[in-house]
Design an enzyme around this catalytic site. Structure first.
Site, mmCIF file in Angstrom:
data_model
loop_
_atom_site.group_PDB
_atom_site.id
_atom_site.type_symbol
_atom_site.label_atom_id
_atom_site.label_comp_id
_atom_site.label_asym_id
_atom_site.label_seq_id
_atom_site.Cartn_x
_atom_site.Cartn_y
_atom_site.Cartn_z
ATOM 1 C CE1 TYR A 114 -4.162 1.578 0.022
ATOM 2 C CE2 TYR A 114 -3.101 3.092 1.525
ATOM 3 C CZ TYR A 114 -4.145 2.779 0.698
ATOM 4 O OH TYR A 114 -5.163 3.667 0.506
ATOM 5 C CB THR A 146 -13.050 5.975 1.944
ATOM 6 O OG1 THR A 146 -12.008 5.054 2.328
ATOM 7 C CG2 THR A 146 -12.429 7.346 1.661
#
Length: 241
Positions: A114, A146
């Site tokens: 990531y 999110t």
């Protein structure tokens, strides 16, 4: 029928290398391309495999933006002074520091790919394109609330085994860092893609405060760049085999 200047939505499953290749072909056929912002991201609490037999976090977070960018380079460069923006992440601090294999040591966890591989690739591509007039930037959005963060920050398997005993503390830290709105997190990417003051510049990491930030030293390590490129080319060839 869409007219010039109207937005056009093109759907693709970026966990599939074939669909990523098809998307690149559609974009190249659609006309001039001045800006490419790779903002795809996914984080899976448990190990998951794509249709290509590749670990899904690696495939979605790194391979699809790498492959899409490489396939569109000629299209972007024909327009002159194009911009490529790869979204990275402050999560690189929790990612692994070597990339000689897809799977992280000690078993699966969600953070290894990531951000850091994308940052290493971005800096490499900026150097590779050199003084062509095309710019390559990385953008760190900071944290944002999110569906991805809300859905994955609840389980300790997103972090390395060594951090799991401290999961309650780590989780609180993540909760604080991912509490902001997505609209704020989009600002570094927007600035990297459009800011006139960045004309003629390349190889910068735009931080959440909208200012150039210093990349982690691991992202500029020649060994890391070599390993990232080797794995990228191995698992995402430009043409389907």
């Amino acid at each position: 029928m869409a007219t010039a200047g109207d937005p056009v939505f093109m759907r693709a499953d970026l966990a599939s290398l074939d669909e990523t290749r098809a998307l690149a072909a559609r974009l190249a056929a659609a006309g001039p391309l001045h800006v490419l912002v790779n903002n795809v991201g996914a984080m899976y609490p448990q190990w998951r495999q794509t249709v290509d037999g590749i670990e899904a976090t690696f495939a979605v977070n790194h391979l699809s933006p790498y492959l899409l960018t490489e396939l569109l380079l000629d299209t972007l460069r024909t327009t002159g002074e194009s911009r490529i923006v790869n979204v990275s992440s402050g999560a690189v601090r929790a990612a692994k520091r070597t990339f000689d294999a897809v799977e992280p040591p000690g078993g699966y966890y969600a953070f290894p790919w990531y951000g850091r591989a994308n940052l290493a690739y971005t800096l490499h591509l900026a150097e590779r394109l050199g003084s062509t007039g095309d710019s390559v930037f990385a953008a760190d959005p900071g944290g944002a609330a999110t569906a991805m963060t809300d859905g994955t920050m609840r389980v300790s398997t997103i972090v390395s085994p060594g951090l799991r005993p401290a999961w309650p503390l780590v989780r609180r830290m993540f909760a604080r860092s991912t509490s902001g709105p997505a609209s704020t997190a989009a600002r570094p990417s927007d600035l990297a893609a459009t800011e006139a003051a960045l004309d003629g510049k390349t190889g910068l990491l735009i931080g959440p405060d909208l200012r150039p930030a210093t990349p982690s030293r691991w992202s500029t390590d020649p060994r890391m760049v070599r390993d990232v490129l080797a794995l990228s080319r191995q698992w995402a060839p430009l043409t389907a085999e």
